[in-house]
Enzyme design. Structure first.
Site, PDB file in Angstrom:
ATOM      1  CE  LYS A   4      -0.981  -7.467   5.733  1.00  0.00           C
ATOM      2  NZ  LYS A   4      -0.716  -8.248   6.986  1.00  0.00           N
TER       3      LYS A   4
ATOM      4  CG  ASP B 232      -1.378 -11.117   8.430  1.00  0.00           C
ATOM      5  OD1 ASP B 232      -0.245 -11.706   8.278  1.00  0.00           O
ATOM      6  OD2 ASP B 232      -1.711 -10.340   8.027  1.00  0.00           O
TER       7      ASP B 232
HETATM    8  P1  NDP Z   1      -2.889  -0.722   7.573  1.00  0.00           P
HETATM    9  O1  NDP Z   1      -2.005   0.300   6.464  1.00  0.00           O
HETATM   10  O2  NDP Z   1      -4.046  -1.376   7.133  1.00  0.00           O
HETATM   11  O3  NDP Z   1      -3.275  -0.059   8.785  1.00  0.00           O
HETATM   12  C1  NDP Z   1      -2.235   0.958   9.525  1.00  0.00           C
HETATM   13  C2  NDP Z   1      -2.935   1.373  10.937  1.00  0.00           C
HETATM   14  O4  NDP Z   1      -1.775   2.231  11.470  1.00  0.00           O
HETATM   15  C3  NDP Z   1      -4.026   2.328  10.813  1.00  0.00           C
HETATM   16  O5  NDP Z   1      -4.923   2.224  12.129  1.00  0.00           O
HETATM   17  C4  NDP Z   1      -3.444   3.728  10.843  1.00  0.00           C
HETATM   18  O6  NDP Z   1      -4.665   4.613  11.476  1.00  0.00           O
HETATM   19  C5  NDP Z   1      -2.497   3.604  11.733  1.00  0.00           C
HETATM   20  N1  NDP Z   1      -1.397   4.266  11.657  1.00  0.00           N
HETATM   21  C6  NDP Z   1      -0.377   4.598  10.826  1.00  0.00           C
HETATM   22  N2  NDP Z   1       0.403   5.514  10.854  1.00  0.00           N
HETATM   23  C7  NDP Z   1       0.284   5.836  12.145  1.00  0.00           C
HETATM   24  C8  NDP Z   1       0.916   6.745  12.972  1.00  0.00           C
HETATM   25  N3  NDP Z   1       1.842   7.352  12.658  1.00  0.00           N
HETATM   26  N4  NDP Z   1       0.458   6.899  14.437  1.00  0.00           N
HETATM   27  C9  NDP Z   1      -0.515   6.267  14.876  1.00  0.00           C
HETATM   28  N5  NDP Z   1      -1.172   5.322  14.101  1.00  0.00           N
HETATM   29  C10 NDP Z   1      -0.830   5.104  12.725  1.00  0.00           C
HETATM   30  O7  NDP Z   1      -1.654  -1.669   7.740  1.00  0.00           O
HETATM   31  P2  NDP Z   1      -1.633  -3.185   8.370  1.00  0.00           P
HETATM   32  O8  NDP Z   1      -2.687  -3.397   9.217  1.00  0.00           O
HETATM   33  O9  NDP Z   1      -1.775  -4.111   7.033  1.00  0.00           O
HETATM   34  O10 NDP Z   1      -0.050  -3.364   8.963  1.00  0.00           O
HETATM   35  C11 NDP Z   1       0.090  -2.696  10.246  1.00  0.00           C
HETATM   36  C12 NDP Z   1       1.624  -3.062  10.636  1.00  0.00           C
HETATM   37  O11 NDP Z   1       1.612  -4.461  10.778  1.00  0.00           O
HETATM   38  C13 NDP Z   1       2.716  -2.827   9.750  1.00  0.00           C
HETATM   39  O12 NDP Z   1       3.834  -2.166  10.309  1.00  0.00           O
HETATM   40  C14 NDP Z   1       3.060  -4.440   8.976  1.00  0.00           C
HETATM   41  O13 NDP Z   1       4.359  -4.425   8.619  1.00  0.00           O
HETATM   42  C15 NDP Z   1       2.669  -5.156  10.617  1.00  0.00           C
HETATM   43  N6  NDP Z   1       2.308  -6.610  10.213  1.00  0.00           N
HETATM   44  C16 NDP Z   1       3.431  -7.437  10.573  1.00  0.00           C
HETATM   45  C17 NDP Z   1       3.004  -8.872  10.469  1.00  0.00           C
HETATM   46  C18 NDP Z   1       3.997  -9.861  10.697  1.00  0.00           C
HETATM   47  O14 NDP Z   1       3.963 -11.060  10.509  1.00  0.00           O
HETATM   48  N7  NDP Z   1       4.698  -9.503  11.791  1.00  0.00           N
HETATM   49  C19 NDP Z   1       1.863  -9.173   9.740  1.00  0.00           C
HETATM   50  C20 NDP Z   1       0.962  -8.190   9.297  1.00  0.00           C
HETATM   51  C21 NDP Z   1       1.444  -6.679   9.623  1.00  0.00           C
HETATM   52  P3  NDP Z   1      -5.614   5.677  10.826  1.00  0.00           P
HETATM   53  O15 NDP Z   1      -6.619   4.750  10.579  1.00  0.00           O
HETATM   54  O16 NDP Z   1      -5.603   6.722  11.594  1.00  0.00           O
HETATM   55  O17 NDP Z   1      -4.596   5.834   9.392  1.00  0.00           O
END
Ligand code: NDP
Length: 263
Positions: A63, A99
């Protein structure tokens, strides 16, 4: 026939094709919506045009790359630097974010929320936190790593990593991490999550289509929870309106999108 798609990695789980195709088919709009597994976010723009798309949605983890790929970014997306909806406007790539408003729609049923803990600091966390602050809600952010917290601090959120977290009472805790999406991980270490759950009234997870370990644990403590399905519906309706340039009625879009959730 217009072609739309969702870009993501992973993307196989996405319900967006079903949701948008249900609207197009039932409302006789000549369009088709597919999914594209994209591993390299920097290839988003060229892939979009190579496929001749009229519009697209963008999901994890592209995104922020989508924001960079645009010729112009409009509305709320401009403020947060996060784009989940792309529209091809006469060969120009226009970016939007649906979103945050989709999520506000989803949490209406929790009533008056004044204090939220956001787990995660990615694109979704940025959009939601900025929207919460706009709505006068106090926001705390807890993320695994410290690097991404600067944006949130500037926004006016209290920011923590796992090492320096200070617990408060929350009306709502939202998981915006991808922990639990394709694994069985919690969004933070179990001891932290346990403490947090004892101090919140409601829980929401952005992930949909699966009961994540975080939701499972919340449910076991009898906390009122919801997964990301309503958020998905909310953002989908708003994106579809942009795709069809407001040619279809919002209520009709919502009806057919909701029905696709039964499939
Ligand atoms: P990003 O890749 O931008 O961010 C991911 C975040 O998750 C980061 O802060 C990362 O931390 C953290 N993270 C990843 N793996 C782990 C873990 N194992 N333990 C702890 N923290 C973790 O993702 P998005 O913001 O684009 O999306 C996030 C989620 O939201 C997804 O699962 C997506 O499917 C869902 N979503 C659902 C929507 C809906 O309509 N229902 C709409 C938008 C998103 P770090 O900074 O430390 O790497």
């Amino acid at each position: 026939m217009k072609l739309f798609a969702i870009f993501g990695d992973p993307v196989a789980h996405s319900r967006s094709p079903l949701m948008h195709n249900s609207v197009f088919k039932n409302l006789n709009y000549k369009a088709c919506y597919t999914r594209v597994h994209l591993t390299d976010g920097s290839k988003l723009r060229e892939t979009f045009f190579a496929l001749g798309l009229s519009g697209a949605n963008v999901t994890v983890p592209h995104k922020e790359a989508a924001y960079k790929a645009c010729d112009e970014v409009r509305g709320f997306a401009k403020k947060v630097g996060v784009v989940n909806t792309l529209v091809n406007e006469n060969g120009k790539l226009i970016g939007y974010n649906t979103d945050a408003d989709g999520f506000m729609f989803a949490i209406k049923e929790f009533g008056d929320i004044k204090n939220i803990l956001v787990l995660g600091a990615g694109g979704t966390a940025k959009a939601l936190s900025a929207r919460f602050i706009d709505a006068g809600i106090k926001v705390s952010v807890l993320n695994r790593s410290k690097e991404r917290l600067a944006y949130f601090r500037e926004l006016g959120c209290e920011c923590f990593s796992w090492e320096d977290f200070k617990l408060k009472k929350y009306d709502l805790v939202v998981n915006t991490t991808s922990a639990g999406l394709k694994d069985e991980e919690l969004p933070a270490p179990l001891t932290l999550i346990e403490e947090i759950l004892y101090n919140t009234s409601f829980v929401a997870d952005a992930i949909y289509g699966k009961v994540t370990p975080f939701l499972k644990l919340s449910q076991s403590k009898n906390i009122t929870c919801k997964d990301g399905a309503d958020m998905l519906l909310g953002q989908g309706v708003l994106a579809n309106e942009l795709f069809v340039n407001y040619e279809l009625k919002t209520d009709d879009i919502k009806t057919h999108m909701s029905k696709s959730f039964e499939i």
